[in-house]
Every structure is written in C-alpha cells, then in structure tokens.
Design an enzyme around this catalytic site. Structure first.
Site, PDB file in Angstrom:
ATOM      1  N   ASP A 104      44.196 -15.102 -44.428  1.00  0.00           N
ATOM      2  CA  ASP A 104      44.681 -16.022 -45.454  1.00  0.00           C
ATOM      3  C   ASP A 104      45.005 -15.219 -46.705  1.00  0.00           C
ATOM      4  OD1 ASP A 104      45.066 -18.741 -46.452  1.00  0.00           O
ATOM      5  OD2 ASP A 104      43.535 -19.282 -44.991  1.00  0.00           O
ATOM      6  N   ASP A 162      48.627 -19.183 -48.589  1.00  0.00           N
ATOM      7  CA  ASP A 162      48.148 -20.440 -49.169  1.00  0.00           C
ATOM      8  C   ASP A 162      49.095 -20.911 -50.283  1.00  0.00           C
ATOM      9  OD1 ASP A 162      45.832 -22.341 -49.353  1.00  0.00           O
ATOM     10  OD2 ASP A 162      45.744 -21.559 -51.394  1.00  0.00           O
ATOM     11  N   GLU A 172      52.265 -21.744 -46.315  1.00  0.00           N
ATOM     12  CA  GLU A 172      51.866 -23.144 -46.525  1.00  0.00           C
ATOM     13  C   GLU A 172      52.692 -23.656 -47.699  1.00  0.00           C
ATOM     14  OE1 GLU A 172      47.913 -25.817 -47.512  1.00  0.00           O
ATOM     15  OE2 GLU A 172      48.243 -23.957 -48.584  1.00  0.00           O
ATOM     16  N   HIS A 231      41.945 -26.813 -41.504  1.00  0.00           N
ATOM     17  CA  HIS A 231      40.710 -26.992 -42.284  1.00  0.00           C
ATOM     18  C   HIS A 231      40.839 -28.064 -43.362  1.00  0.00           C
ATOM     19  CE1 HIS A 231      43.279 -24.348 -44.570  1.00  0.00           C
ATOM     20  NE2 HIS A 231      42.563 -24.610 -45.644  1.00  0.00           N
ATOM     21  N   ASP A 232      42.067 -28.512 -43.652  1.00  0.00           N
ATOM     22  CA  ASP A 232      42.287 -29.534 -44.686  1.00  0.00           C
ATOM     23  C   ASP A 232      42.578 -30.914 -44.095  1.00  0.00           C
ATOM     24  OD1 ASP A 232      41.967 -27.897 -46.911  1.00  0.00           O
ATOM     25  OD2 ASP A 232      44.082 -27.326 -46.974  1.00  0.00           O
TER      26      ASP A 232
END
Length: 562
Positions: free
Chosen positions: A100, A201, A258, A331-332
């Site tokens: 990430d 991210d 993302e 994860h979100d």
C-alpha cells in the site's frame, strides 16, 4: 512483433489486512510471521499477488493508514527482516507482494510534520498544506471524510493544516518538488527490495486546486463538499506521469490507484498504457449503489439492474483502452455475501455465484481475505466492541443529531468497515491467535473456517481456486469482449464474453427465487456447449428453457462458427 502481455492481466490478487490475518506470537494482532505461516494456503488457492495493507510504522489512528515512518515496519507486525523473508517466501511460490502506498497524507507524528508545524520558517513547512484562518473561521468550509471539519488549528503557528481524513492525518503538499522527490526515493527503496508494485491509497486526491475554494453544502453537518477541488485535481496526471518516469518505469510492477469519484472517462486516461500513469484503478461506483444520495450509511436495497448497467459501462469503457480492477470486498467494504448475496440458508451458493459473476469479467480480480470462505458481516452487541475511527465518529455525530441508537447500529451492521476487519477464521475455534484478538472474532467461525473449507471439495474455496485456474488457461477471460443480455431483468445477471473463436455464456441469479431463462433469447451458437464452472450440479434444461435456481450460477463455453 506483439508485445508480451503484462503478467498481472492473468493473475488474481489477494488482499491481506495484516492486523486480522494471522497472529504468530499470541499478542492478538496479526503479523508478518503469521502471513509467512499461511503462504502454502495462498499457494493452494492459486493467487499470484498479495496486496498487503500498510505495515509501516504508525500510531494506528486509522489502522496503519496514518504513517509515521515510511521505511520502518510497524513493531506489532515484526521487523524489516521479517518483511524481507516474506518477499522471499512469496517468490518461492510465484507470488508477488504489492504494498500500500499512502502518499496523500502522513501521520501527524511523521518527522516531516513535526518539523513542519514547529515554525512558519521550517524547511518542511511546505511539505503540508497550511493556511491562515478567515477571522475565527478555518480557511474554507470543507468537511473531513471522517466527519467534522477538514482543517485543524495549530496554536503554535496560529494557522490551519488540511486533513481530508482524521486530524492525525495531515495532507501532503504535492506542489512542493522536494516532497515529491522524497516520496519517489521512498518508493524506490521498496521496489529495490523486490516488491511487485503498489496499491495507491486515494491517489487521485494528491492534486488540490490551489485556491482551495469553498465547497457546496448539501448535508446536515453544515460542512462543504470540497471533492470537486481535490478529486482528480488539476495536476494529477502530471504527478502520476512524473512518478512513472522517475520510479515505476524502471520496474516491471503492478500499479492500481484507489480513485474515489473517478469516472470512466477519467479511467480511460489513467489506465491507457500510452499515458504511463497506472495499470488500473479502483472505482467506487458499484459500491455506492446500495446507499442513498448523500452518504454510505443511508442503506438502500441493491437494484440489480443498476449494478448490471454500471459494470457494463466499465467493461465497455476500458475494453482495448485500459484495464479494469474487479472487486466486491476490501478492508473498507462490508462482506459481499451479506451485502449482495444471502448469508443464511443460501450463503454457500450465493458466495459462489458472486465469485463466478465477478471473475468472468474482464480485468484483474481482487479477493479479500476470508472472501474465499464466505465470511460474513458481524453484529457486535456493544459499540465498545467496534474499533474503526470512521464508524465511531459517525455514531457520535448522529447521536448528537438526535438519531436513535438502534437506527445507527443497523447502518453499522450493514456498512461498517469492521465487518471486513474481524479476524480471519482458520479453524472451528478461531485459530487466529492464542491470545485475545484486537477485535472480536465473528461467532460463526465454528462452521465458517479454512480448515473445514479445504477438507470439503465442494466448498467456496474450491470455486475460487477453479476460477483462478480458468483465468490462467483461457485467453477469452482476459481478452474477450463483454455483452450484457437481459439488461432489465430484476434477478438475472446474464452476459457473454466473446472472441472470434469462442463464446462464453455466464448466468447468475441474484435472488432466492427460481427464474426462467429462455435459451433462444441468448442467441447462442448452434453447437454443444461445455460447462466450465457451476455452483449447483448441471443446469436444468427444460426444452428451450433453463430453470435458474436460487443464487445459481454457471458458465457455458461454445465454439463459434462451427
């Protein structure tokens, strides 16, 4: 001469949230040695890439997305030696590690920010976005994505810094050349260790409109929506191309951005290989279809027609231009079997259907840990058992607005990020840790766990394994065109993938009722088809009609022109 196909087009990515994957030392927190201990499990599944959520040193205000030191491993997760061992163990199994990359913001405990806030004359002042207030008010009216204002007053220099997320996550100032060079050096540091790329991210937030205008106010908080001025901002393509030129172009790696708020038009630019920006992006559009117009907590039932139209739009927009990423979970996001499937009597068949439906599309699929087991959402009895900052902030804010506890909790049960963050279910009694887990385990681990899944040849796990194998073998999955059939059918998601030689029909029932599919409406070649994968036994053909059972899914391959 035809260029070699990029390796990531036929690979499947598995996302690991390290804190919740496997704990090797009994402290209740997952760690790198825990991941290493499960590498054979991932090899058996067949994935080619692990995307590792942040493992950098962090105070953990936002579960590691607030980074204190980009070149140190968080103590709870292990050491740099453990990380290097992980890369090596993965490599031995033909698996690459994607990290990430969190460079829209840092932790407020990062050395750059500590320096930046120390004085207006600091050499690091311009590493962040500082502004004077308007009288007693912040520089503009933007709200934070994690509730409250997007500005925090810093008394020492009597000025405000921007934080689009938590106030402990100050935004970096990408206008500043020295900052960008520091980030490019840091990326090179990890690539030299042999990682296989980056998941970036909120990368389309890094370029802000320098005027920082007020945003439109359209919800009850009273804060402005600044997204027009920080999503896909004025210099985003310049920054991504510079990153590619100075760092990424020197390595054969996967990059996925993302990008909330990116349209298909944006994505065509971001992912077109000629532009040398990123290989693919994460879109959020299909993830917002079960929310009301203003926020994710306003939970609505999914309308399948809207989901089909959305996925069709993305499939067509990027075909032969760029590349799609395919996901239901991360994860979100809440667990997809609880969200778009049915997590009771039809849990296994609906989890398999969702897998087949997604993995037969064009793009690179992402599996989130536990998805291959059909892990479900969780309902904790007490708010005190939740850990996610976004959830806790939202609860507080909505209670202040007078919204009932029960109403807020039902939204948390449906959409809270902790649904994805409960520990991975390895055995019937958990198997994640010998200690007390950092967040409570889901109570259904007695019948949803990896040990049981591997022992059962008809489990969800083996459906995922088969889908991964099919992608490696059949070029039609990578290259074929997409055609949506029955676009207005409320329950069936039926589509074709086509090349000059082949035609595959993918049929998915998103409901608990049996639906009829008229065979000739599918306009198929007049040849006998082969079933490639199904979640029941063979499809029920009744003359020129197929009975599609509850949550049934199957793929039939036909040869064309014969």
């Amino acid at each position: 001469m035809k260029e070699m196909e990029p390796w990531w087009k036929r690979s499947v990515v598995y996302q690991i949230y390290p804190r919740s994957f496997m704990d090797s030392n009994g402290d209740g927190v997952g760690d790198l040695q825990g991941i290493i201990s499960k590498m054979d499990y991932l090899k058996k599944l067949g994935i080619g890439i692990i995307w590792l959520s942040p493992v950098y040193d962090s105070p953990n205000d936002d579960n590691g997305y607030d980074i204190r030191d980009y070149q140190t491993i968080m103590q709870e997760f292990g050491t740099m030696q453990d990380f290097e061992q992980l890369i090596e163990e993965a490599k031995q199994r033909d698996i690459r590690i994607v990290m990430d990359l969190v460079v829209n913001h840092t932790s407020d405990e990062h050395a750059w920010f500590v320096e930046s806030r120390s004085s207006k004359d600091s050499n690091y002042r311009d590493y962040y976005i500082w502004r004077d207030g308007k009288g007693a008010q912040p520089p503009n009216n933007w709200g934070s994505i994690f509730s409250g204002p997007a500005w925090e007053k810093d008394e020492l220099t009597d000025s405000y810094y921007l934080h689009l997320f938590s106030k402990k996550q100050p935004d970096l100032n990408w206008e500043h050349g020295p900052l960008r060079n520091n980030i490019f050096d840091m990326m090179t540091f990890w690539l030299e260790k042999g990682i296989g790329g980056f998941r970036m991210d909120v990368i389309n937030f890094i370029s802000k409109d320098e005027k920082l205008p007020d945003g439109e106010i359209h919800h009850e908080q009273g804060y402005g929506d600044g997204s027009t001025y920080f999503m896909n901002g004025p210099k985003i393509h310049t920054y991504l191309r510079e990153m590619n030129e100075k760092v990424l172009s020197r390595y054969d790696v996967l990059t996925v951005g993302e990008m909330p708020g990116a349209s298909t038009e944006d994505a065509r630019i971001y992912t077109n290989p000629e532009n040398q920006e990123v290989n693919m992006i994460f879109t959020f559009e299909h993830m917002n279809l079960d929310s009301g117009p203003n926020e994710k907590w306003d939970v609505r039932p999914l309308e399948l027609v809207a989901l089909k139209r959305n996925l069709e739009k993305w499939q067509h927009a990027l075909h032969e231009v760029g590349w799609n990423s395919l996901y239901w979970n991360n994860h979100d996001q809440p667990r997809v079997v609880s969200r778009f499937g049915e997590d009771g009597a039809f849990r296994e068949v609906s989890a398999k259907m969702l897998a087949i439906c997604l993995h037969m599309l064009q793009g690179t699929p992402y599996i989130y840990q536990g998805e291959e087991l059909g892990m479900t959402n969780v309902k904790f009895d007490s708010l005190s058992e939740y850990r996610d900052i976004e959830t806790l902030n939202m609860y507080k804010e909505k209670r202040q607005q007078g919204i009932a506890h029960e109403t807020i909790m039902s939204s948390i049960y449906a959409k809270g990020r902790d649904n994805a963050r409960t520990p991975m279910q390895w055995t019937s009694n958990g198997g994640f840790t010998t200690g007390t887990p950092w967040i409570r385990m889901n109570t259904n681990t007695s019948f949803i766990n990896a040990e049981q899944a591997i022992a059962d040849p008809s489990s969800i796990f083996y459906t995922y394994q088969r889908l991964i194998q099919l992608r490696k073998i059949h070029a039609i999955i990578t290259h074929g065109s997409f055609q949506l059939l029955l676009p207005d059918h409320p329950d069936l998601f039926v589509y074709k993938r086509q090349t000059a030689e082949e035609e595959w029909l993918i049929v998915n029932n998103f409901s608990e009722k049996t639906n009829q599919l008229v065979w000739k409406e599918c306009n198929l070649p007049q040849t006998k088809g082969n079933i490639m994968i199904a979640n029941y036994d063979s499809p029920k053909l009744e003359g020129d009609m197929v009975e599609v059972r509850p949550y049934e899914s199957f793929v039939i391959a036909f040869e064309r022109g014969k």
